[in-house]
Each structure stands twice: as C-alpha cells, then as structure tokens.
Design an enzyme around this catalytic site. Structure first.
Site, PDB file in Angstrom:
ATOM      1  N   THR B  49       3.691 -12.104  18.619  1.00  0.00           N
ATOM      2  CA  THR B  49       3.331 -10.793  19.432  1.00  0.00           C
ATOM      3  C   THR B  49       2.390 -11.306  21.066  1.00  0.00           C
ATOM      4  OG1 THR B  49       2.058  -9.433  19.063  1.00  0.00           O
ATOM      5  CG2 THR B  49       3.915  -9.632  17.423  1.00  0.00           C
ATOM      6  N   CYS B  50       3.479  -9.894  21.653  1.00  0.00           N
ATOM      7  CA  CYS B  50       2.234 -10.530  23.012  1.00  0.00           C
ATOM      8  C   CYS B  50       0.552  -9.975  22.330  1.00  0.00           C
ATOM      9  CB  CYS B  50       2.016  -9.948  24.090  1.00  0.00           C
ATOM     10  SG  CYS B  50       2.930  -7.832  23.327  1.00  0.00           S
ATOM     11  N   PRO B 115       4.252   1.841  17.188  1.00  0.00           N
ATOM     12  CA  PRO B 115       6.037   1.440  15.937  1.00  0.00           C
ATOM     13  C   PRO B 115       6.532  -0.181  15.928  1.00  0.00           C
ATOM     14  CG  PRO B 115       6.346   3.131  17.327  1.00  0.00           C
ATOM     15  CD  PRO B 115       5.049   2.349  18.129  1.00  0.00           C
ATOM     16  N   GLN B 120       8.583  -6.075  14.903  1.00  0.00           N
ATOM     17  CA  GLN B 120       7.827  -7.975  14.691  1.00  0.00           C
ATOM     18  C   GLN B 120       7.953  -8.904  13.418  1.00  0.00           C
ATOM     19  OE1 GLN B 120       5.365  -6.346  17.662  1.00  0.00           O
ATOM     20  NE2 GLN B 120       6.827  -6.361  19.439  1.00  0.00           N
ATOM     21  N   GLY B 189       7.435  12.209  45.907  1.00  0.00           N
ATOM     22  CA  GLY B 189       7.087  10.810  45.713  1.00  0.00           C
ATOM     23  C   GLY B 189       7.190   9.874  44.729  1.00  0.00           C
ATOM     24  N   GLU B 192       4.593   4.594  41.030  1.00  0.00           N
ATOM     25  CA  GLU B 192       4.577   3.534  39.555  1.00  0.00           C
ATOM     26  C   GLU B 192       4.176   4.480  38.611  1.00  0.00           C
ATOM     27  OE1 GLU B 192       2.862  -0.017  37.879  1.00  0.00           O
ATOM     28  OE2 GLU B 192       2.045  -0.457  39.498  1.00  0.00           O
TER      29      GLU B 192
END
Lengths: 271, 425
Positions: B49-50, B115, B120, B189, B192
């Site tokens: 996984t990452c 979770p 994975q 506005g 991110e």
C-alpha cells in the site's frame, strides 16, 4: 391484587429507569432491548392495575391524586412507545423514564384508597375530560424531556466540546422538530380538556367557568403553550428558546396538576 | 514451519523509498512469482500500500529468508542495499502474527483506525490465493487477521470519530441537521481545504451548491466541478438567507461576514439553523456570531480541537484493541501448536511401527517352526507393547499444553525423529 400490580409496575419502571440511566454512560443494543422489555412489562402490569381499579370502582380511575398521577404516567409511557416505535430517538428513554418513575413514585406514596365518586362528578364527562387532559399533559411531559435533550446537545455544539453524550444524542434538528410536534399535539388536547371541562361544568353546575384554581392554572398553562406556538411561527423562536419555553410550560403543567391540588382548594381537589 | 514478515512501513521508511519498493500493477504478479522461486520459501503473501510494503512468508529458516528477501528487494526494485538497512524489519513467529493482526486492525496505520487497510489486506490475500502462493499456515493467518480486525471494529470504537478537519465538519453538520440531503451549501472563497470539505459534504448528500469567489471565473470553474452555480462575491450576503451550511476560506485579511449582517439574515430566514465553517486564517467570520441562537460557527482551531479530542478518543480505544489482539494471538498460538504436533505424532507412530515390523521379522526368521497361531499371538503382543509405549507421549502431544513446543522438540529428540519431516508445504 390491584395494589400488587401497581407495586410490580413501579418495580419494572424503576428497573427500566436504572437501565436508561446506565445507557447514558454505557449503552449497547442489549441494554436498550432490556429497557424496552422492562417498560413493556411495566406497562402491561400498570394497565392491569388501572383496569382493576376501573372494575372495582365502576368509574374512570382518576378520582384520587394517586389514581390521576398513575394515569398520567400511563399516558406518558403510551406516548413513549409510540415515539420509540415511530422515530427511534436515541436516549429518549433516558430522559423520559425518570419522569415516569418519579410520577409513579409520587403516586405510590399518595393514599391509595378507592374513593366513591361524589355525585357531582358522576358523569361520562369525567372520562372525556380527564382523557383529553392527560393525553395533552403526556405530550407536554415528552416535549419537556426532548427540550432538555435539545439544551444538552446544543450546549455540546456551541461549546465545541463534543464529548459525553454528543455522539448518542440525536441531531438538533430532530430534537427541535420533535419538541414542536409534541406541543402541537399537546396543545389541542389541552384546549379540548378545557372546553370539555367547561361544557361539563355547564351541564352539572350551570356555569361554564367558575375561576376555580385548577381552571385558572390550566388557562395559564394554555397561554404559555399558545405563546410557544405563536412566537415560533411569527418570530422564529425555535431551538434553544423553544426548548426553554417547553420546560417552563411543563412546570406550569406540574403546578396545575400537583400544586393546585395540594396547596389550593376547589372542586377539582381530590379528597 | 515458521511464519515471518519482512517489510517496511511509514515508520521505518520515507515516502521516497516506499514508492520505489511498491508492487504496482504487473510488478505484484512478477514479484510474487520471483519470491516463490526462492528455495525454502513455501508460502507468500505480498501486501503493498502507499504506507507499507510487507511480505508474509512461511519458511523453514527465518534468517535465511530475511537475507533472501533483502537480496530480492535490491535486485527486483534496483535499490541500494544500504538504503534498506534501517528501513527493513523482520518479525518472526508470534511477533509476525501480532504484527499482521495489528496491521489488519489498523493499529499500525499512520492514522490509527483508518478503514482502508483491511480492504487492501483482503485484496492482497485474494491475489495470493488466486496465484496459489499460500498454504495451510498463511491462509489461516490471513483469515484470522481479517476476523480479528472485524472483532476490533465491532468491539471498540476505534474507527468511529472523524480524525480529519473536513470529516469533523461533516460529522458536526449531521448533528445539527440530521440529513444533509436537501440542504443548501455555500462555498465562500475557494481554498483547497474548502474544496475537500465540499466534496465530503456532497458525498453525504448535499445537493444545492453555490460558489461565491472573488474571481468570478474561478468560481464558475469550481461550480461546474460540483455541479452547482456560481454567484458574484458581492452577492453572497443576500444568498445567505437561503443557505444552511457555509464554508468560508477567502484569504481576506478582515472579516467578510459581520454579526450585524448575520442578525439580519437570521431574522429573514426565521431563525432556521445555519452552520458556518470558517477555515480561513486569519478568520473571515466575526467570532461573535457564535453567540447568536441557531448559528453554529466553527473556525479551524475549533475543528482542530474536535479532531484532537477524537484522536485521543481513538487512542483510548486502541488500548482495548491491543488487548483483543493479544487475546487472538493466544488462540492462534494454540492452533499452531496442534498443527505442529500432528507430524510428530505420525512420525512417532511410524517409528514404532517400523521397530515392530523389523523385530517381528527378525524373530520369525530365527524361529521358523512357529505355527500360524503362535505367530499371530506374538504379533498381537508386540503391537500391544508398542501401542502402550507410545500411548502416553501421543496423548501428551495432542493435549493443549502450555509447553507443547518444548514437548515436541523433546519427543523428536528422544525418539530420534528429526530425520523424518512430515510437514506439508
């Protein structure tokens, strides 16, 4: 026999209240099932007790303060079943079962003798008038419980400390709507109780209104709830203010119910 | 028959190294194939996984397997050997069992309680299963770790509280409005973080989205992304009357929403509740607004506070989860012991049988005049002696004793069973 039923019902409600309060701290599916089971058992016994008193006395068992208080609790539990079944509001039981238990406990210490109805009250109006009054009062009791839940939940959201009961309590919107709906149920019933009462007074005493203390206080209660509905619809007094008003309203209900009987005299007083 | 895990995770390796060592796409199958070809490795599952790359193995010699895996990483991913020195860890036997239980239960995750890891892990197991890279031991281990993770999730509240600001905002909105479907939502506005929060709100049912941005064009762009509509920034105060949830991040250096204005808005909307999330720094919404009835204002610090208390809540739950893991390790250990004793019992019985057969043969050769009846009787007696002799050790092996592994080793030594390895691969 009927005393025994009452004691058993009281015991069930007591156990249910304990479970309800435990649920505040450590709740699970199992505890809420136990709670509902206990309330159902208590309600069945309670119903049997009321029916027995009806059979023995031959009139609606609301002729003494003991009977009236017990019938009041019975109406609250009935309404609780309805709400629990229909809306499944988290923790509602924890806020309403203590009220039921305290009322039942009060009822249990009051004289339980089955009174003969004074000739003045021997009428089918007794059933109509008291049924309306207690259904209305039960809705107000429920609105009181929900109002307290609202204030607690609102406090969590406003203070930005989301611990404690925050997770378990329902959303502010649900609580506010429920509070409003309950008052819209209670209010017409209270109105009907006052109207049926004055019609009854007219038929038995010849006048619609005699400024009996109970009548006065019912009217005060009526005005409080009328105000709650009015400011909600015109000024948008919802949420916190509505919750506080419903708590004030319920204290007026309680005073009308107990205070007037215990402190003031009038033909509504029990012997 | 030993379990081992060789790998690295977010605690031991930086993202650069983790990226290099990831089994992406076709590399997973290729890698699995290569590892299976290494002698001594009997079962393999790769979890990539990452945040972690781990290889679960069933081997005979753990140390050798570790060295082999290190070689494998160096060759397969073309990385420098010394870069692995501190990153790569090895857990063996019960430590490996504990490790995978903790990984599956999300106790070893970067965000404890997240979770995704369980899914994975399931995928990794399914893949290994499909490629027939697993056997009795790893199948059992992976299935068990999935069930442990499920137990942790139902018995603790480890995954219950939001631990990111945008999730915390959604959670709060649900405690104010119940159902977000049908609620209108304004993005004031376009930072991110505001976008992220908007996405979460949409995933939870918010439909009507209005974007008010200082640059109108950017607002239009965003509103298309969310299937909403853009308004000019100057028009937002009027629009507030119809808005239930506001996320504000304008980058302005002063308040853009004042209490006096909000009071007017509330009057116009008949006090219908409003939830305002001000994630701008410095703040763009007058904090005094929170004192008004039916308006709930949260700024970044408030949400951060919620997240932090949720995290500490999770840590408390994690302690409960660790106890569950310990409990499950114990059941797994017992299962492994029964697994190990079976070959020993078989070996013991076979050894006894061989002795019986050899001795009878020799005896009958020495006394060929014996009749059929006598032979049968002697055979029977020999069998009885052997059976009685091995009965006690067999029972001891089958019993679930605390020191079973010691017992197995002892019996193997006493009866010289080491030459006969009946383990199934």
């Amino acid at each position: 026999m009927e005393t025994m039923l009452f004691e058993l019902a009281l015991t069930c409600y007591f156990a249910a209240t304990i479970v309800c309060l435990l649920e505040l701290f450590k709740g699970s599916k199992a505890t809420s099932r136990i709670m509902v089971g206990l309330v159902i058992a208590g309600f069945a016994l309670h119903t049997a007790n009321i029916a027995a008193r009806y059979v023995i006395s031959g009139h609606m068992p609301t002729a003494s303060l003991h009977e009236a208080t017990s019938f009041f609790s019975w109406c609250i539990v009935l309404l609780f079943f309805f709400l629990e079944y229909r809306y499944r509001i988290g923790l509602l039981g924890s806020f309403i079962m203590p009220v039921v238990f305290i009322l039942m406990l009060t009822s249990s210490i009051l004289p339980r003798k089955i009174e003969n109805l004074s000739p003045l009250l021997q009428s089918s109006w007794l059933f109509i008038h008291t049924a309306f009054a207690f259904i209305g009062d039960a809705a107000f009791a429920m609105a009181f419980g929900v109002g307290i839940m609202y204030l607690i939940q609102e406090h969590y959201v406003k203070s930005k400390h989301l611990g404690g009961l925050f997770k378990k309590l329902p959303s502010l919107q649900i609580l506010d709507e429920m509070n409003y709906r309950l008052i819209t149920i209670g209010f017409p019933f209270l109105s009907l109780a006052i109207i049926s009462g004055s019609l009854w007074a007219e038929s038995s005493l010849g006048t619609f209104w005699r400024w009996d203390p109970k009548e006065v206080w019912s009217l005060i209660t009526w005005f409080i709830y009328a105000l709650v509905l009015h400011v909600r619809l015109t000024q948008g007094w919802r949420g916190k203010r509505a919750a506080i008003l419903s708590i004030i309203g319920f204290s007026a209900v309680l005073f009308t119910f107990f205070g007037v009987n215990l402190l003031l005299k009038g033909y509504h007083s029990f012997k | 028959m030993k379990i081992a895990v060789v790998g690295l995770n977010h605690k031991t390796a930086d993202v650069e190294l983790r990226e290099k060592l990831a089994f992406n796409g076709p590399k997973l199958e290729e890698g699995l194939q290569k590892i299976r070809e290494i002698p001594g490795i009997r079962e393999t599952v790769i979890i990539s996984t990452c945040n972690r790359v781990e290889i679960y193995l069933q081997v005979q010699d753990v140390e050798k397997a570790y060295a082999d895996m290190k070689d494998f990483f160096v060759l397969f991913f073309d990385v420098r050997r010394d870069s692995l020195d501190t990153a790569l860890y090895l857990h063996k036997d019960m430590a490996a069992v504990k490790h995978i239980f903790r990984v599956a239960s999300s106790l070893d995750s970067m965000v404890v309680g997240e979770p995704q890891i369980l899914g994975q892990l399931k995928d990794a197991f399914d893949f290994a299963l499909e490629k027939k890279a697993t056997g009795v031991l790893l199948n059992r281990l992976l299935k068990k770790s999935i069930s442990v993770a499920k137990r942790v999730r139902t018995e603790t509240r480890i995954a219950e509280n939001a631990v990111s600001i945008s999730f915390a905002a959604v959670e709060l909105a649900k405690k104010i409005f119940t159902d977000l479907a049908g609620k209108s939502f304004m993005l004031l506005g376009a930072g991110e973080m505001a976008e992220l929060a908007a996405k979460h709100m949409m995933n939870n049912g918010v439909q009507d989205i209005i974007v008010a941005n200082r640059t109108y064009e950017r607002g239009c762009e965003l509103s298309r992304e969310f299937n909403g509509r853009a308004i000019r920034f100057e028009d937002f105060p009027a629009e507030l009357v119809h808005t239930d949830i506001v996320i504000c991040s304008t980058g302005a250096s002063t308040f853009v929403l004042h209490k006096e204005h909000m009071q007017k808005v509330m009057k116009e909307r008949k006090q219908k509740p409003v939830f305002i999330i001000d994630i701008s720094v410095p703040r763009n919404v007058d904090p005094g607004i929170n004192d008004m009835d039916n308006v709930y204002l949260y700024d970044v610090d408030d949400l951060q506070g919620v997240v932090e208390s949720n995290i500490s809540e999770r840590q408390k739950e994690a302690a409960k989860a660790e106890a569950i893991v310990e409990d499950e390790i114990e059941t797994f250990r017992r299962w492994m012991m029964t697994l190990n004793s079976v070959p020993t019992v078989i070996a013991l019985r076979e050894r006894a049988e061989t002795i019986r057969k050899d001795e009878l043969e020799r005896f009958f050769n020495r006394f060929p005049s014996l009749g059929e009846k006598e032979r049968k009787a002697i055979e029977g007696m020999a069998g009885a002696i052997i059976n009685k002799l091995i009965h006690a050790p067999t029972v001891a092996l089958k019993n679930d004793a605390e020191d079973k592994d010691v017992l197995i080793a002892l019996i193997k030594r006493l009866y010289d069973l080491n030459g006969e390895d009946h383990e199934k691969g």
